[in-house]
Design an enzyme around this catalytic site. Structure first.
Site, PDB file in Angstrom:
ATOM      1  N   LYS A  23       0.825  -1.201   0.000  1.00  0.00           N
ATOM      2  CA  LYS A  23       0.000   0.000   0.000  1.00  0.00           C
ATOM      3  C   LYS A  23       0.865   1.260   0.000  1.00  0.00           C
ATOM      4  CE  LYS A  23      -3.634  -2.454   2.497  1.00  0.00           C
ATOM      5  NZ  LYS A  23      -4.287  -2.648   3.817  1.00  0.00           N
ATOM      6  N   ALA A  24       2.150   1.075   0.308  1.00  0.00           N
ATOM      7  CA  ALA A  24       3.160   2.122   0.167  1.00  0.00           C
ATOM      8  C   ALA A  24       4.361   1.485  -0.517  1.00  0.00           C
ATOM      9  CB  ALA A  24       3.554   2.697   1.516  1.00  0.00           C
TER      10      ALA A  24
END
Length: 309
Positions: free
Chosen positions: A276-277
């Protein structure tokens, strides 16, 4: 190793002057605030970076309504993700209601007087009665045009039907900035929608939002997520970028702790394990009250940008 440079507080300092002194110290919360401010400014200045702003907690009733609205108006927000409650409170003010300061009394007594409490701020039930009347009229107009509508389009329609020039929804509609509220049913607006559907046909298509949102993610060269509070809005901002390997940068302002494993208190670095990052992404977490931290951050970032014009 670099030595810590102690902060110098001088007369007539600007907000940025103070933040820069914090940056010279460079450690603990002061250092994080300085890093977050510069990251926000860099993200705003970069035309290739889309800014996803997520809002949880009582930020509209807590005094940040104009701060958020002005960021949208000035083109500094590309996507807004928020709770249904913040939308409701924006509409309460659009319909003439307000949020109030007062002296805390017994909560049972407040209820009997038609008052609701959020920390040390207050609402009046009479303002919500006006909200109920006004939003029902708007829902009727929407239902005349569409029977099935995505949440994003639903909020866009509402924004176009209200006249308050200070409204987050109104300004977002005018600027064509999408607002996503995946938990909208968990709010007074959601309750009014449910009540409306008892006698009328109007259905929200939550999945429908993902078509446009995924297009924005894939169409953005870089994404910076600015997450005010945690909860569902934070996760929606991060998870939507899972489609392309995660955000390129992230700023989180929270007071939640990480020990329980809650998403709200999770360090942003944890998001890398879920893609997600991105690996190597620039992530800054500032621990503190959003109503204190974010106005300082925005003021500092605006000053940085204005100095470079």
């Amino acid at each position: 190793m670099l030595k810590i440079q102690h902060m110098n507080i001088a007369n007539k300092m600007s907000v940025l002057d103070l933040i820069e002194e914090m940056g010279k110290s460079g450690v603990l919360g002061a250092g994080k605030l300085s890093k977050a401010t510069h990251l926000l400014a860099d993200s705003i200045k970069d035309s290739e970076t889309a800014i996803f702003l997520s809002m949880a907690g009582p930020l509209v009733p807590g005094g940040l309504r104009k701060v958020i609205a002005d960021l949208i108006k000035d083109g500094h927000v590309d996507v807004l993700i928020t709770s249904g409650a913040n939308i409701t409170h924006d509409l309460v003010e659009s319909f003439g209601g307000r949020h109030y300061k007062g002296i805390h009394a017994d909560d049972e007594e407040l209820c009997s007087q038609g008052m609701g409490r959020i920390g040390d701020l207050y609402t009046k039930s009479e303002d919500f009665e006006v909200f109920e009347t006004q939003i029902t009229e708007i829902l009727s107009k929407i239902a005349e045009k569409k029977k099935i509508i995505s949440i994003r389009d639903f909020l866009f329609e509402i924004g176009n039907m209200i006249e308050d020039v200070n409204s987050i929804l109104k300004i977002a509609a005018e600027k064509d900035v999408p607002i996503y509220a995946p938990g909208i049913i968990d709010s007074m607006l959601g309750l009014q929608l449910w009540m409306f559907t008892q006698d009328n046909e109007l259905h929200l298509d939550a999945v429908g939002d993902m078509h446009e949102l995924s297009d924005i993610v894939f169409g953005s060269k870089k994404v910076t997520a600015v997450m005010l509070g945690g909860g569902l809005p934070k996760h929606y901002a991060l998870a939507s970028n899972l489609l392309k390997g995660g955000v390129d940068a992230g700023i989180q302002v929270t007071m939640d702790r990480s020990e329980t494993g809650s998403l709200s208190g999770a360090p942003l670095e944890e998001a890398k394990s879920w893609a997600k990052a991105k690996a190597g992404s620039n992530l800054v977490t500032v621990i503190g009250d959003v109503t204190i931290i974010f106005p300082m951050m925005v003021a500092g970032a605006r000053e940085i940008i204005n100095k470079e014009k």
